[in-house]
Design a protein around this motif. Structure first.
Motif, PDB file in Angstrom:
ATOM      1  N   SER A  35      -8.859 -15.954  23.558  1.00 57.59           N
ATOM      2  CA  SER A  35      -9.502 -16.278  22.276  1.00 57.59           C
ATOM      3  C   SER A  35      -8.485 -16.528  21.163  1.00 57.59           C
ATOM      4  O   SER A  35      -8.790 -17.227  20.195  1.00 57.59           O
ATOM      5  N   GLN A  36      -7.283 -15.999  21.307  1.00 64.87           N
ATOM      6  CA  GLN A  36      -6.255 -16.220  20.287  1.00 64.87           C
ATOM      7  C   GLN A  36      -5.703 -17.651  20.332  1.00 64.87           C
ATOM      8  O   GLN A  36      -5.067 -18.089  19.373  1.00 64.87           O
ATOM      9  N   THR A  37      -5.935 -18.359  21.412  1.00 67.79           N
ATOM     10  CA  THR A  37      -5.438 -19.739  21.531  1.00 67.79           C
ATOM     11  C   THR A  37      -6.366 -20.746  20.877  1.00 67.79           C
ATOM     12  O   THR A  37      -5.944 -21.846  20.539  1.00 67.79           O
ATOM     13  N   TRP A  38      -7.622 -20.403  20.729  1.00 67.50           N
ATOM     14  CA  TRP A  38      -8.642 -21.383  20.371  1.00 67.50           C
ATOM     15  C   TRP A  38      -8.439 -22.025  19.002  1.00 67.50           C
ATOM     16  O   TRP A  38      -8.636 -23.225  18.844  1.00 67.50           O
ATOM     17  N   LYS A  39      -8.058 -21.264  18.002  1.00 64.77           N
ATOM     18  CA  LYS A  39      -7.900 -21.811  16.655  1.00 64.77           C
ATOM     19  C   LYS A  39      -6.822 -22.899  16.641  1.00 64.77           C
ATOM     20  O   LYS A  39      -7.021 -23.980  16.080  1.00 64.77           O
ATOM     21  N   ILE A  40      -5.676 -22.623  17.263  1.00 66.55           N
ATOM     22  CA  ILE A  40      -4.595 -23.607  17.280  1.00 66.55           C
ATOM     23  C   ILE A  40      -4.967 -24.799  18.163  1.00 66.55           C
ATOM     24  O   ILE A  40      -4.715 -25.948  17.807  1.00 66.55           O
ATOM     25  N   ARG A  41      -5.578 -24.542  19.312  1.00 64.26           N
ATOM     26  CA  ARG A  41      -6.035 -25.653  20.165  1.00 64.26           C
ATOM     27  C   ARG A  41      -6.919 -26.603  19.361  1.00 64.26           C
ATOM     28  O   ARG A  41      -6.770 -27.819  19.424  1.00 64.26           O
ATOM     29  N   HIS A  42      -7.857 -26.022  18.656  1.00 64.40           N
ATOM     30  CA  HIS A  42      -8.809 -26.839  17.907  1.00 64.40           C
ATOM     31  C   HIS A  42      -8.114 -27.592  16.785  1.00 64.40           C
ATOM     32  O   HIS A  42      -8.279 -28.814  16.651  1.00 64.40           O
ATOM     33  N   GLU A  43      -7.347 -26.896  15.977  1.00 62.65           N
ATOM     34  CA  GLU A  43      -6.701 -27.507  14.814  1.00 62.65           C
ATOM     35  C   GLU A  43      -5.708 -28.609  15.201  1.00 62.65           C
ATOM     36  O   GLU A  43      -5.665 -29.655  14.571  1.00 62.65           O
ATOM     37  N   VAL A  44      -4.938 -28.379  16.264  1.00 62.59           N
ATOM     38  CA  VAL A  44      -3.865 -29.302  16.624  1.00 62.59           C
ATOM     39  C   VAL A  44      -4.318 -30.386  17.599  1.00 62.59           C
ATOM     40  O   VAL A  44      -3.970 -31.553  17.440  1.00 62.59           O
ATOM     41  N   PHE A  88       0.471 -25.667  33.339  1.00 59.01           N
ATOM     42  CA  PHE A  88       0.357 -25.192  31.967  1.00 59.01           C
ATOM     43  C   PHE A  88      -0.495 -26.184  31.201  1.00 59.01           C
ATOM     44  O   PHE A  88      -0.481 -27.390  31.453  1.00 59.01           O
ATOM     45  N   ARG A  89      -1.290 -25.637  30.307  1.00 61.22           N
ATOM     46  CA  ARG A  89      -2.254 -26.440  29.572  1.00 61.22           C
ATOM     47  C   ARG A  89      -2.240 -26.049  28.103  1.00 61.22           C
ATOM     48  O   ARG A  89      -1.852 -24.954  27.737  1.00 61.22           O
ATOM     49  N   LYS A  90      -2.685 -26.972  27.304  1.00 66.10           N
ATOM     50  CA  LYS A  90      -2.953 -26.717  25.893  1.00 66.10           C
ATOM     51  C   LYS A  90      -1.737 -26.204  25.122  1.00 66.10           C
ATOM     52  O   LYS A  90      -1.844 -25.329  24.277  1.00 66.10           O
ATOM     53  N   LEU A  91      -0.573 -26.765  25.413  1.00 57.90           N
ATOM     54  CA  LEU A  91       0.617 -26.445  24.623  1.00 57.90           C
ATOM     55  C   LEU A  91       0.429 -27.073  23.246  1.00 57.90           C
ATOM     56  O   LEU A  91       0.271 -28.292  23.128  1.00 57.90           O
ATOM     57  N   ALA A  92       0.422 -26.244  22.214  1.00 61.20           N
ATOM     58  CA  ALA A  92       0.166 -26.749  20.864  1.00 61.20           C
ATOM     59  C   ALA A  92       0.897 -25.891  19.839  1.00 61.20           C
ATOM     60  O   ALA A  92       0.987 -24.672  19.992  1.00 61.20           O
ATOM     61  N   THR A  93       1.388 -26.548  18.806  1.00 69.71           N
ATOM     62  CA  THR A  93       2.100 -25.885  17.716  1.00 69.71           C
ATOM     63  C   THR A  93       1.502 -26.348  16.398  1.00 69.71           C
ATOM     64  O   THR A  93       1.242 -27.547  16.213  1.00 69.71           O
ATOM     65  N   LEU A  94       1.274 -25.410  15.491  1.00 72.81           N
ATOM     66  CA  LEU A  94       0.773 -25.775  14.172  1.00 72.81           C
ATOM     67  C   LEU A  94       1.688 -26.826  13.547  1.00 72.81           C
ATOM     68  O   LEU A  94       2.913 -26.763  13.682  1.00 72.81           O
ATOM     69  N   GLU A  95       1.083 -27.783  12.859  1.00 71.16           N
ATOM     70  CA  GLU A  95       1.824 -28.938  12.365  1.00 71.16           C
ATOM     71  C   GLU A  95       3.051 -28.567  11.529  1.00 71.16           C
ATOM     72  O   GLU A  95       4.129 -29.124  11.706  1.00 71.16           O
ATOM     73  N   LYS A  96       2.925 -27.590  10.643  1.00 72.65           N
ATOM     74  CA  LYS A  96       4.060 -27.280   9.770  1.00 72.65           C
ATOM     75  C   LYS A  96       5.219 -26.609  10.515  1.00 72.65           C
ATOM     76  O   LYS A  96       6.316 -26.497   9.980  1.00 72.65           O
ATOM     77  N   TYR A  97       4.994 -26.219  11.767  1.00 77.23           N
ATOM     78  CA  TYR A  97       6.053 -25.605  12.575  1.00 77.23           C
ATOM     79  C   TYR A  97       6.578 -26.545  13.659  1.00 77.23           C
ATOM     80  O   TYR A  97       7.477 -26.183  14.408  1.00 77.23           O
ATOM     81  N   GLN A  98       6.019 -27.750  13.745  1.00 75.56           N
ATOM     82  CA  GLN A  98       6.460 -28.696  14.770  1.00 75.56           C
ATOM     83  C   GLN A  98       7.865 -29.207  14.457  1.00 75.56           C
ATOM     84  O   GLN A  98       8.270 -29.270  13.301  1.00 75.56           O
ATOM     85  N   GLY A  99       8.597 -29.533  15.512  1.00 73.96           N
ATOM     86  CA  GLY A  99       9.949 -30.059  15.348  1.00 73.96           C
ATOM     87  C   GLY A  99      11.014 -28.997  15.155  1.00 73.96           C
ATOM     88  O   GLY A  99      12.160 -29.305  14.849  1.00 73.96           O
ATOM     89  N   LYS A 100      10.650 -27.727  15.348  1.00 72.70           N
ATOM     90  CA  LYS A 100      11.591 -26.627  15.153  1.00 72.70           C
ATOM     91  C   LYS A 100      12.005 -25.975  16.466  1.00 72.70           C
ATOM     92  O   LYS A 100      12.659 -24.941  16.469  1.00 72.70           O
ATOM     93  N   GLY A 101      11.581 -26.554  17.589  1.00 74.64           N
ATOM     94  CA  GLY A 101      11.965 -26.022  18.891  1.00 74.64           C
ATOM     95  C   GLY A 101      11.093 -24.892  19.402  1.00 74.64           C
ATOM     96  O   GLY A 101      11.402 -24.287  20.425  1.00 74.64           O
ATOM     97  N   ILE A 102       9.998 -24.617  18.731  1.00 78.52           N
ATOM     98  CA  ILE A 102       9.147 -23.486  19.125  1.00 78.52           C
ATOM     99  C   ILE A 102       8.434 -23.776  20.440  1.00 78.52           C
ATOM    100  O   ILE A 102       8.426 -22.936  21.348  1.00 78.52           O
ATOM    101  N   ALA A 103       7.856 -24.953  20.589  1.00 74.64           N
ATOM    102  CA  ALA A 103       7.187 -25.308  21.845  1.00 74.64           C
ATOM    103  C   ALA A 103       8.195 -25.344  22.992  1.00 74.64           C
ATOM    104  O   ALA A 103       7.873 -24.956  24.118  1.00 74.64           O
TER     105      ALA A 103
END
Length: 160
Positions: A35-44, A88-103
């Motif tokens: 359930s902790q994945t759903w918000k980011i999956r949806h938003e991104v 692996f599925r649904k790899l997603a990073t909030l937009e303001k954190y993209q491009g920082k190597g987190i994924a």
């Protein structure tokens, strides 16, 4: 006031040497609940779909990981195992954190997990426009493609 001056000097020095400000913050990767994945999956990934669209019926069968920066969940991935394979599925990073190597760090984490479990093949359904990201990890395009909700996907894999 002295602390503030030191802090500003420290940040300036980091910027002077070309380091990103976000390197000052601690990133933590940990297992999370589906359930902790759903918000980011949806938003991104699927902001134009109903929230329920990102809630997979098989979520409870997988392992889910999140990357936290300053206690905020900023990136997620879900892993599903069958025999000697991991998807692996649904790899997603909030937009303001993209491009920082987190994924990238999340993928390194799940690749290491796969190796620990003696997995021989890792694969994913990659959005076609993100193919080059996965190629950085040695994944190859199988040339098997499909469309979903107007998005083009290709299956990427790596044999371990």
């Amino acid at each position: 006031m002295l602390f503030f001056g030191f802090e500003m000097f420290f940040i300036f020095k980091w910027r002077k040497f070309g380091l990103r400000l976000n390197t000052l913050f601690e990133m933590k990767i940990t297992a999370i609940e589906p359930s902790q994945t759903w918000k980011i999956r949806h938003e991104v990934m699927w902001p134009d779909q109903p929230f329920e669209y990102v809630q997979l019926k098989e979520d409870n069968l997988g392992l889910h990981f999140g990357a936290f920066e300053n206690e905020e969940l900023v990136s997620i991935v879900s892993c599903f195992f069958s025999e000697n394979e991991m998807q692996f599925r649904k790899l997603a990073t909030l937009e303001k954190y993209q491009g920082k190597g987190i994924a990238s760090k999340l993928l390194q984490h799940v690749f290491a997990l796969a190796k620990q479990r003696d997995i021989t093949k890792i694969w994913c359904n990659a959005r076609a426009n993100k193919k080059s990201f996965y190629e950085k990890f040695g994944m190859i395009d199988t040339q098997k493609t499909f469309s979903k909700e107007g998005q083009e996907f290709t299956i990427m894999e790596i044999l371990l």
